[in-house]
Design a protein around this motif. Structure first.
Motif, mmCIF file in Angstrom:
data_model
loop_
_atom_site.group_PDB
_atom_site.id
_atom_site.type_symbol
_atom_site.label_atom_id
_atom_site.label_comp_id
_atom_site.label_asym_id
_atom_site.label_seq_id
_atom_site.Cartn_x
_atom_site.Cartn_y
_atom_site.Cartn_z
ATOM 1 N N LYS A 1 1.309 -1.458 0.021
ATOM 2 C CA LYS A 1 -0.278 -0.405 0.192
ATOM 3 C C LYS A 1 0.578 1.960 -0.088
ATOM 4 O O LYS A 1 1.734 1.334 0.777
ATOM 5 N N LEU A 2 0.620 2.451 -0.740
ATOM 6 C CA LEU A 2 1.015 3.548 -1.086
ATOM 7 C C LEU A 2 1.348 4.111 0.548
ATOM 8 O O LEU A 2 1.062 4.146 1.166
ATOM 9 N N SER A 3 2.922 4.320 0.798
ATOM 10 C CA SER A 3 2.893 4.821 2.043
ATOM 11 C C SER A 3 1.929 6.161 2.431
ATOM 12 O O SER A 3 1.928 7.416 0.815
ATOM 13 N N GLU A 4 1.409 6.768 3.492
ATOM 14 C CA GLU A 4 0.729 8.036 3.770
ATOM 15 C C GLU A 4 1.553 8.719 3.830
ATOM 16 O O GLU A 4 0.616 10.147 3.789
ATOM 17 N N ALA B 1 -4.893 11.986 -12.306
ATOM 18 C CA ALA B 1 -6.426 11.257 -13.404
ATOM 19 C C ALA B 1 -7.082 10.208 -11.401
ATOM 20 O O ALA B 1 -7.557 9.828 -12.621
ATOM 21 N N ASP B 2 -5.570 10.190 -11.124
ATOM 22 C CA ASP B 2 -6.278 8.718 -10.237
ATOM 23 C C ASP B 2 -7.106 9.198 -9.179
ATOM 24 O O ASP B 2 -6.390 10.312 -8.047
ATOM 25 N N LYS B 3 -8.697 9.212 -9.827
ATOM 26 C CA LYS B 3 -9.945 10.001 -8.238
ATOM 27 C C LYS B 3 -9.695 9.151 -6.415
ATOM 28 O O LYS B 3 -9.441 10.096 -5.599
ATOM 29 N N ALA C 1 -7.894 10.444 -1.252
ATOM 30 C CA ALA C 1 -7.301 9.894 -0.457
ATOM 31 C C ALA C 1 -6.125 11.252 -0.057
ATOM 32 O O ALA C 1 -5.903 11.432 1.125
ATOM 33 N N GLY C 2 -5.751 11.877 -0.871
ATOM 34 C CA GLY C 2 -4.625 13.018 -0.866
ATOM 35 C C GLY C 2 -5.351 13.771 0.020
ATOM 36 O O GLY C 2 -4.678 15.146 0.459
ATOM 37 N N GLN D 1 -5.613 17.431 5.176
ATOM 38 C CA GLN D 1 -6.638 17.940 5.489
ATOM 39 C C GLN D 1 -6.428 17.952 7.325
ATOM 40 O O GLN D 1 -6.178 18.197 7.808
ATOM 41 N N LYS D 2 -5.193 16.350 7.412
ATOM 42 C CA LYS D 2 -5.263 15.554 8.594
ATOM 43 C C LYS D 2 -3.826 16.479 8.655
ATOM 44 O O LYS D 2 -3.800 17.052 9.879
ATOM 45 N N ALA D 3 -2.935 16.876 8.353
ATOM 46 C CA ALA D 3 -1.581 17.432 7.846
ATOM 47 C C ALA D 3 -2.031 19.154 8.994
ATOM 48 O O ALA D 3 -1.359 19.490 9.529
#
Length: 442
Positions: A80-83, A268-270, A275-276, A281-283
């Motif tokens: 999974k892509l690292s947050e 284009a990756d919705k 998630a971004g 917002q979290k950061a």
């Protein structure tokens, strides 16, 4: 003459690079040679920071002899892509920002770096937009933003009273992390290598073998990452590897940042974009987080170090995204140049049956939408990061001005681009037909 140049000279190393990858360096490659020089010089400037930082932390050590294991060399997209990428929780050096004037990488490492850049340049395709010149433009834009991060907070009076470490914390540790800085300019250089001039959706539609290899997601970006990493891991770049990496843990972090930053350019990756927004917002706006929590991807409360790492990761992704479309936030003529090239690339793809829609249909309107829904919000995010100094206002001002001028002049510009492209296409068709007729008669 070339034969009179010292063997360790930049020029000689570049000439050897062309020879190693089978390219004859004739007059047609002068422009590319200049771009290779510029990109190699940018990468070397950040590589010097890595070496200098290593010498400061580990004086007299033999860490440069590190040799990656086969496991270290493996690159995988299965996880999974690292947050966020965990940045070193180290005490910032008070004198870090000053790289020793006597610092240098070995002549062998330098030659390998130049050869690497030259080889990457040779793997960019001859397409109107996603070519090596675009990669160079992105790299130089990323270099500018990184330098803004590393210099905007250096106020000598404040440094003398509070210490540079305190100032560095405002950049979430970025200005004290030379490896991460190097990865970003490296990612900028390689992010579109072997791009075919068509979007990912088209590669998936055509059932391109790459689409199956990369599970129909971020196909072009993953292809570029894989090429760049596999070449870097070749034995011929052992000295360059030793200059970049000090151990396997650094290689893991390098790969994570490389993947995160390059995949960030796939707008284009919705799913990834959604998630971004949550991560952002979290950061930077935790009180507005739609999820109503401040937890990491594992469900744990974000501590100070984790929050700083999340912010740093997001800043690097913003640098990549902004640099990838930097022409929209620069001078009007720069915007027009790359806008024209993108139109030519998409038009060529459509004409060859590799595009879903004809770009000439709504080019003017689509550019307005691109400014309103992506470029201007992106420029505002740069400002929200709070680490880019004067560039924060500069990028937003240019974006707003270019949007204003496009609204006023874009319709006529788009009309003329269409006329010019169709005329050039017709002329090329006639030339090919004439040539074919001549061959038949002969």
């Amino acid at each position: 003459s070339e034969s009179n140049l010292p063997k360790s000279s930049f020029h000689h190393a570049l000439q050897q690079s062309w020879k190693c990858i089978g390219i004859e360096n004739n007059s047609r490659l002068v422009a590319k040679e200049r771009l290779v020089r510029w990109n190699a010089a940018i990468l070397e400037s950040f590589l010097l920071k890595i070496v200098d930082n290593r010498n400061n932390f580990y004086p007299g050590s033999s860490l440069s002899n590190f040799t990656p294991s086969q496991e270290d060399k493996v690159l995988s997209f299965s996880e999974k892509l690292s947050e966020s990428i965990m940045f070193p929780n180290m005490k910032y050096q008070e004198n870090y920002r000053k790289v020793s004037s006597s610092m240098a990488i070995s002549s062998v490492a330098r030659a390998e770096l130049i050869e690497y850049v030259a080889r990457i340049s040779s793997l960019y395709r001859d397409v109107p937009f996603h070519n090596f010149e675009h990669a160079s433009h992105v790299t130089m834009s990323a270099n500018k933003l990184l330098n803004k991060v590393c210099s905007s907070f250096v106020n000598e009076e404040e440094v003398s009273s509070t210490g540079y470490a305190v100032v560095t914390e405002r950049t979430f540790g970025i200005s004290a992390d030379p490896l991460a800085q190097f990865v970003v300019v490296f990612s900028s250089l390689v992010h579109d290598v072997d791009h075919q001039g068509v979007p990912n959706a088209q590669l998936v539609k055509e059932e391109d073998p790459l689409a199956a290899q990369f599970q129909n997601r971020s196909v072009a970006e993953k292809r570029s990452i894989t090429i760049a990493w596999d070449i870097l891991m070749e034995d011929r770049y052992r000295e360059l590897q030793s200059a970049i990496f000090v151990n396997g843990n650094e290689m893991v972090r390098f790969k994570q940042l490389l993947i995160n930053t390059v995949l960030a350019t796939d707008i284009a990756d919705k799913e990834r974009s959604a998630a971004g927004k949550i991560r952002w917002q979290k950061a930077f706006h935790p009180s507005k987080n739609p999820c109503g929590d401040n937890l990491d991807s594992s469900g744990n409360e974000l501590d100070d170090v984790s929050l700083r790492s999340l912010k740093a990761t997001l800043v690097f992704e913003q640098i990549m995204q902004a640099s990838d479309v930097a022409h929209t936030m620069q001078h009007w003529e720069t915007f027009r140049k790359w806008n024209r090239r993108l139109f030519q690339e998409l038009s060529k793809a459509y004409r060859e049956g590799r595009g879903a829609t004809d770009p000439k249909e709504k080019w003017y309107e689509n550019e307005i939408g691109f400014f309103d829904f992506y470029i201007i919000p992106l420029a505002k995010k740069l400002r929200e990061c709070g680490v880019f100094g004067t560039a924060e206002r500069e990028y937003l001002d240019y974006a707003l001005e270019n949007r204003r001028r496009w609204e006023e002049e874009g319709r006529e510009i788009a009309k003329n681009m269409i006329i010019e492209y169709e005329a050039a296409t017709a002329s090329a068709t006639v030339s090919r037909a004439t040539g074919a007729t001549g061959e038949t008669q002969s």
